[in-house]
Design an enzyme around this catalytic site. Structure first.
Site, mmCIF file in Angstrom:
data_model
loop_
_atom_site.group_PDB
_atom_site.id
_atom_site.type_symbol
_atom_site.label_atom_id
_atom_site.label_comp_id
_atom_site.label_asym_id
_atom_site.label_seq_id
_atom_site.Cartn_x
_atom_site.Cartn_y
_atom_site.Cartn_z
ATOM 1 C CE LYS A 1 -2.848 -2.227 3.546
ATOM 2 N NZ LYS A 1 -2.051 -3.107 4.237
ATOM 3 N N GLY A 2 2.144 1.087 0.258
ATOM 4 C CA GLY A 2 3.028 2.229 0.501
ATOM 5 C C GLY A 2 3.096 3.266 -0.596
ATOM 6 C CG ASP B 1 6.946 2.538 -0.154
ATOM 7 O OD1 ASP B 1 7.702 1.796 -0.822
ATOM 8 O OD2 ASP B 1 6.343 2.142 0.860
ATOM 9 C CG ASP C 1 15.873 -0.639 3.034
ATOM 10 O OD1 ASP C 1 16.816 0.145 3.214
ATOM 11 O OD2 ASP C 1 15.540 -1.488 3.890
ATOM 12 C CG PHE D 1 11.502 2.525 10.242
ATOM 13 C CD1 PHE D 1 11.649 1.349 9.523
ATOM 14 C CD2 PHE D 1 10.222 3.020 10.459
ATOM 15 C CE1 PHE D 1 10.538 0.679 9.027
ATOM 16 C CE2 PHE D 1 9.105 2.350 9.962
ATOM 17 C CZ PHE D 1 9.259 1.181 9.246
ATOM 18 C CB VAL D 2 11.418 7.663 7.112
ATOM 19 C CG1 VAL D 2 12.804 8.196 7.424
ATOM 20 C CG2 VAL D 2 11.425 6.870 5.809
ATOM 21 C CG ASP E 1 3.413 0.669 7.256
ATOM 22 O OD1 ASP E 1 4.199 0.502 6.285
ATOM 23 O OD2 ASP E 1 3.089 -0.242 8.033
ATOM 24 N NE ARG F 1 0.004 1.663 5.020
ATOM 25 C CZ ARG F 1 1.043 0.933 4.630
ATOM 26 N NH1 ARG F 1 1.986 1.463 3.870
ATOM 27 N NH2 ARG F 1 1.161 -0.332 4.993
HETATM 28 P P1 IMP Z 1 13.532 -3.518 -0.193
HETATM 29 O O1 IMP Z 1 14.039 -2.421 -1.078
HETATM 30 O O2 IMP Z 1 13.276 -4.797 -0.908
HETATM 31 O O3 IMP Z 1 14.412 -3.690 1.024
HETATM 32 O O4 IMP Z 1 12.078 -3.180 0.353
HETATM 33 C C1 IMP Z 1 11.688 -1.946 0.692
HETATM 34 C C2 IMP Z 1 10.345 -2.089 1.382
HETATM 35 O O5 IMP Z 1 10.530 -2.178 2.806
HETATM 36 C C3 IMP Z 1 9.523 -0.843 1.132
HETATM 37 O O6 IMP Z 1 8.656 -1.006 0.051
HETATM 38 C C4 IMP Z 1 8.783 -0.658 2.444
HETATM 39 O O7 IMP Z 1 7.569 -1.368 2.418
HETATM 40 C C5 IMP Z 1 9.682 -1.269 3.492
HETATM 41 N N1 IMP Z 1 10.520 -0.238 4.158
HETATM 42 C C6 IMP Z 1 11.856 -0.116 4.068
HETATM 43 N N2 IMP Z 1 12.306 0.924 4.803
HETATM 44 C C7 IMP Z 1 11.221 1.489 5.360
HETATM 45 C C8 IMP Z 1 11.044 2.643 6.236
HETATM 46 O O8 IMP Z 1 11.985 3.367 6.633
HETATM 47 N N3 IMP Z 1 9.763 2.919 6.594
HETATM 48 C C9 IMP Z 1 8.693 2.170 6.193
HETATM 49 N N4 IMP Z 1 8.817 1.092 5.380
HETATM 50 C C10 IMP Z 1 10.072 0.750 4.966
HETATM 51 MG MG MG Z 2 6.729 -0.917 -0.410
#
Ligand code: IMP
Ligand code: MG
Length: 178
Positions: A45-46, A102, A105, A154-155, A161, A167
């Site tokens: 949902k992000g 969103d 990471d 963490f944001v 969320d 959100r």
């Molecule tokens: P990655 O790039 O596969 O590690 O996944 C990133 C996902 O982790 C994002 O789509 C978010 O859902 C979640 N995520 C990573 N960092 C944060 C944060 O700081 N706040 C909230 N959700 C996060």
């Molecule tokens: Mg996401």
């Protein structure tokens, strides 16, 4: 920070800063896709808040579709394995597709989704993210458009969320460490 949000440490980007960057990135995207039709694909949902803000500013014809993912937990604890828990409503064959996230990471989610979408025969595929946390990147991916790079904290806000809360904040804030 207002006392109404005691779990937030500080605002990283104000609503005005977010809106200005979304304006700028939307202008870049509109210029790049000028004369073409674009399909925005959001990851539930992000990315919903960012995707709608972006879509309203684009000057090219826009279609939208969504998918949802869930982390795939396996006993060996292999990181970065995701599965699609809700797929797109329509195919993307021959379309110009922009995956809207969103935050990127580790990059595992985006890499998986880009490969999965590429296998469906789009004319082109790009990646756009509101936030980019480069310090934790493990999967090499190319980000075509990003609004902000963020530190290793963490944001929440603008779709992001903590336990499904925050959100709807118009700004991006750092969560207090526990
Ligand atoms: P990655 O790039 O596969 O590690 O996944 C990133 C996902 O982790 C994002 O789509 C978010 O859902 C979640 N995520 C990573 N960092 C944060 C944060 O700081 N706040 C909230 N959700 C996060
Ligand atoms: Mg996401």
């Amino acid at each position: 920070m207002t006392s109404a949000e005691p779990r937030l440490e500080r605002i990283l980007f104000t609503e005005e800063q977010v809106n200005q960057r979304v304006d700028e990135v939307a202008a870049e995207i509109s210029a790049h896709y000028a004369g073409r039709e674009l399909k925005l694909i959001g990851v539930l949902k992000g990315s919903v808040f960012f995707l709608t803000a972006l879509a309203r500013r684009l000057t090219v014809p826009v279609k939208i579709d969504f998918l949802a993912i869930s982390p795939f937990v396996n006993p060996a604890g292999a990181p970065g394995v995701v599965r699609i828990s809700k797929d797109l409503d329509e195919g993307i064959q021959g379309e110009h597709v922009l995956l809207v996230e969103d935050i990127i990471d580790t990059g595992f989610t985006a890499r998986y989704l880009l490969r999965n979408l590429a296998s469906r025969g789009p004319e082109s595929i790009g990646l756009c993210t509101l936030l980019d946390r480069t310090t934790r990147r493990l999967a090499q991916i190319t980000i075509d458009y990003r609004c902000f790079e963020i530190p290793d904290r963490f944001v929440v806000g603008c779709g992001l969320d903590f336990k499904q809360l925050y959100r709807n904040l118009g700004y991006i804030a750092v969560l207090k460490p526990d």
